[in-house]
Design an enzyme around this catalytic site. Structure first.
Site, mmCIF file in Angstrom:
data_model
loop_
_atom_site.group_PDB
_atom_site.id
_atom_site.type_symbol
_atom_site.label_atom_id
_atom_site.label_comp_id
_atom_site.label_asym_id
_atom_site.label_seq_id
_atom_site.Cartn_x
_atom_site.Cartn_y
_atom_site.Cartn_z
ATOM 1 N N ASP A 177 -0.301 -5.441 5.887
ATOM 2 C CA ASP A 177 -1.299 -6.299 5.236
ATOM 3 C C ASP A 177 -1.153 -6.286 3.725
ATOM 4 O O ASP A 177 -0.528 -5.401 3.142
ATOM 5 C CB ASP A 177 -2.712 -5.836 5.616
ATOM 6 C CG ASP A 177 -3.022 -4.450 5.075
ATOM 7 O OD1 ASP A 177 -2.124 -3.579 5.138
ATOM 8 O OD2 ASP A 177 -4.157 -4.218 4.598
ATOM 9 N N GLU A 178 -1.742 -7.288 3.089
ATOM 10 C CA GLU A 178 -1.922 -7.367 1.626
ATOM 11 C C GLU A 178 -0.642 -7.045 0.844
ATOM 12 O O GLU A 178 -0.666 -6.264 -0.104
ATOM 13 C CB GLU A 178 -3.051 -6.432 1.191
ATOM 14 C CG GLU A 178 -4.412 -6.834 1.745
ATOM 15 C CD GLU A 178 -5.540 -5.976 1.216
ATOM 16 O OE1 GLU A 178 -6.583 -6.526 0.863
ATOM 17 O OE2 GLU A 178 -5.378 -4.735 1.160
ATOM 18 N N VAL A 179 0.447 -7.664 1.236
ATOM 19 C CA VAL A 179 1.721 -7.459 0.530
ATOM 20 C C VAL A 179 1.736 -8.321 -0.729
ATOM 21 O O VAL A 179 1.431 -9.517 -0.672
ATOM 22 C CB VAL A 179 2.907 -7.804 1.445
ATOM 23 C CG1 VAL A 179 4.225 -7.582 0.718
ATOM 24 C CG2 VAL A 179 2.851 -6.969 2.719
ATOM 25 N N HIS A 215 0.832 -1.216 0.000
ATOM 26 C CA HIS A 215 0.000 0.000 0.000
ATOM 27 C C HIS A 215 0.868 1.268 0.000
ATOM 28 O O HIS A 215 0.543 2.254 0.658
ATOM 29 C CB HIS A 215 -0.942 0.017 1.211
ATOM 30 C CG HIS A 215 -2.008 -1.043 1.148
ATOM 31 N ND1 HIS A 215 -3.172 -0.886 0.425
ATOM 32 C CD2 HIS A 215 -2.066 -2.279 1.700
ATOM 33 C CE1 HIS A 215 -3.911 -1.992 0.547
ATOM 34 N NE2 HIS A 215 -3.264 -2.846 1.306
#
Length: 537
Positions: A333-335, A274
């Site tokens: 998160d969400e790498v 992100h």
């Protein structure tokens, strides 16, 4: 109320027309003088006092400070002008009809703060208070934060008479405290920029709902509105526009505004994913993603470069100077692990060091968390725990994905503490407040484990308003009153009999109607909670 009307019976068949019989008036008539979130212990009588602004005063009987002085001034204004009464009628009233339940005028509220004020709100602060409503009402707390919660409750107890010509308050005794320590709202200001004025209104609404953590998801892939003094190029090239930034002065204003309302402000700078907007000014921070031999875009931060960690250390130290709370959210998160796998240099690095892409994420988080200033306490999204990163016992793990019950149990049995958000995502625009109201993280864990001692490790939760589909024009009515449901679950005593939307009591529907009108009168453009109705403003 809806009814099916049977119109004919023919050859053994029943034909039903699906037209409605509708009663006039609101679907759920609002309550009068009922508090949201519901107090832990409340005894209310039918007897009442009347309120006249010109014959009412607030007195401080003990310790004081700037937070208390400002709160008294603020709530004095609220109770005198934001209840919704036609003040001209109150002043003209000279001959009241006899009512045996009327006990006279509400003349004053006496406040006793029995301990010195604390400078800033914090995780373990005391928010308990005791309130007695009589002609001379009394509010007592050993904490400034408890006084603030009690003042909000007092303001909510006032209501309009049926003829709307007088303000009343019932004889009441309340002993109140929160069930969870951390009662938060996440607001994303990267996908769409939210103005400072609307952030302040958000804090006002949080105060009305006794929420105490503003989780500021300030930057993300799409934009970088945080204006750094150490690295001004981050917002110069990463913000949507030069007018869409948060300056040091903006942040100081928001933090101070929140402090005066007993709300903590916790910033989130989500890394290593992100972070695309960071690359506008610092492309070397990010990883080039490949498809075959072609670069197709930029992905997560490069976890192998010392320059990545140096910038993060310097930036985090500045941010933590401006945000006084000890907790700091570092994301995790969400790498995009596939991007790391696609990069030739990182593939070589992983091969030399016998690492997987998931190991790179673990390595990154292990290197980043120590960059926070001394005595900091990190908050991370659940992936950081899932990948086995060693975390201090002070770390809070935010649960947001599916299979949340098993995830919470795993975290709790490891000895870590957590925040719950999985079922409280406000960006689910089809979800109503009732969809959020049925979930209670401690109840969910207890129903599976029957282990009471685990439950204290669930320190709270957050409603999450991600910003893809909200901007300055609709953010307030998307959040409120849906977030009010979450606020009550986090404050009030558990309601173990509520297992579905159908088991929510009618009284709760009626109480949130009143609360929504209350927010509207106080400047929050909340949407209707449950269907047809009206508000007197």
């Amino acid at each position: 109320m809806l009814k099916w009307i049977i119109t004919a019976v023919c050859f053994g068949s029943i034909f039903v027309d699906s037209f409605w019989v509708v009663k006039p008036g609101p679907k759920y008539p609002p309550t009068k003088g009922e508090v949201w979130p519901k107090p832990q212990y409340e005894t209310k009588e039918n007897t009442f006092y009347t309120f006249n602004p010109s014959h009412f005063k607030v007195k401080n009987l003990d310790r004081t400070c700037d937070i208390l002085t400002n709160a008294i001034e603020r709530y004095s204004y609220v109770v005198k002008s934001k209840i919704g009464a036609r003040i001209r009628n109150i002043k003209k009233r000279s001959h009241r009809k006899h009512n045996d339940l009327h006990k006279g005028l509400l003349s004053e509220l006496d406040i006793t703060l029995s301990a010195p004020c604390e400078e800033y709100p914090y995780l373990d602060m005391d928010e308990s208070y005791n309130l007695t409503v009589s002609a001379k009402s009394k509010l007592h707390s050993s904490s400034i934060w408890g006084v603030l919660r009690g003042l909000e409750t007092f303001a909510q107890l006032l209501y309009l008479s049926d003829d709307r010509n007088e303000i009343r308050i019932n004889t009441t005794q309340i002993s109140d405290f929160p069930r969870y320590k951390h009662r938060g709202l996440l607001l994303d200001t990267s996908r769409h920029y939210i103005t400072v004025s609307n952030i302040l209104k958000t804090l006002d609404a949080m105060t009305m709902n006794k929420m105490n953590v503003f989780h500021w998801h300030i930057v993300d892939d799409q934009s970088f509105p945080y204006q750094s003094e150490r690295f001004p190029e981050l917002s110069e090239k990463g913000a949507y526009d030069s007018s869409m930034v948060y300056t040091k002065e903006d942040i100081e204003r928001i933090v101070q505004y929140a402090r005066e309302r007993g709300i903590r402000v916790i910033p989130e700078f989500d890394v290593p994913g992100h972070t695309t907007s960071w690359g506008n000014s610092h492309p070397s921070l990010l990883t080039e993603c490949y498809e075959g031999e072609d670069v197709i875009g930029m992905g997560p931060m490069d976890p192998t470069k010392n320059t990545t960690y140096k910038l993060l250390r310097d930036l985090f130290q500045e941010v933590q100077t401006w945000f006084p709370d000890k907790y700091f959210h570092v994301g995790g998160d969400e790498v995009q692990l596939d991007c790391w796998k696609s990069n030739p240099e990182l593939r070589q690095y992983m091969k030399r060091n016998n690492l997987t892409a998931a190991d790179l994420h673990t390595l990154f988080m292990r290197n980043v968390i120590p960059l926070l200033v001394e005595n900091s306490k990190p908050i991370v999204w659940q992936e950081v725990f899932d990948e086995g990163v060693t975390l201090s016992k002070d770390t809070l793990i935010q649960v947001w994905k599916y299979n949340w019950i098993s995830e919470m149990i795993s975290i709790l049995y490891s000895g870590q503490k957590l925040l719950f958000s999985s079922t409280w995502y406000l960006d689910s625009i089809t979800s109503q407040w009732t969809d959020f109201y049925v979930f209670d993280p401690r109840k969910m864990v207890y129903d599976v484990t029957l282990n009471q001692t685990l439950l204290e490790g669930i320190v709270g939760g957050e409603a999450c308003m991600w910003g893809e589909m909200v901007d300055d024009r609709n953010v307030l009515n998307r959040v409120w009153p849906r977030a009010s449901a979450i606020a009550e679950k986090l404050w009030s005593a558990p309601t173990y009999n509520i297992i579905s939307k159908n088991s929510i009591p009618t009284e709760t529907y009626e109480r949130i109607e009143e609360h929504t009108c209350r927010m509207i009168r106080r400047g929050i453009d909340a949407q209707p909670p449950s269907g047809p109705g009206f508000c007197v403003v």
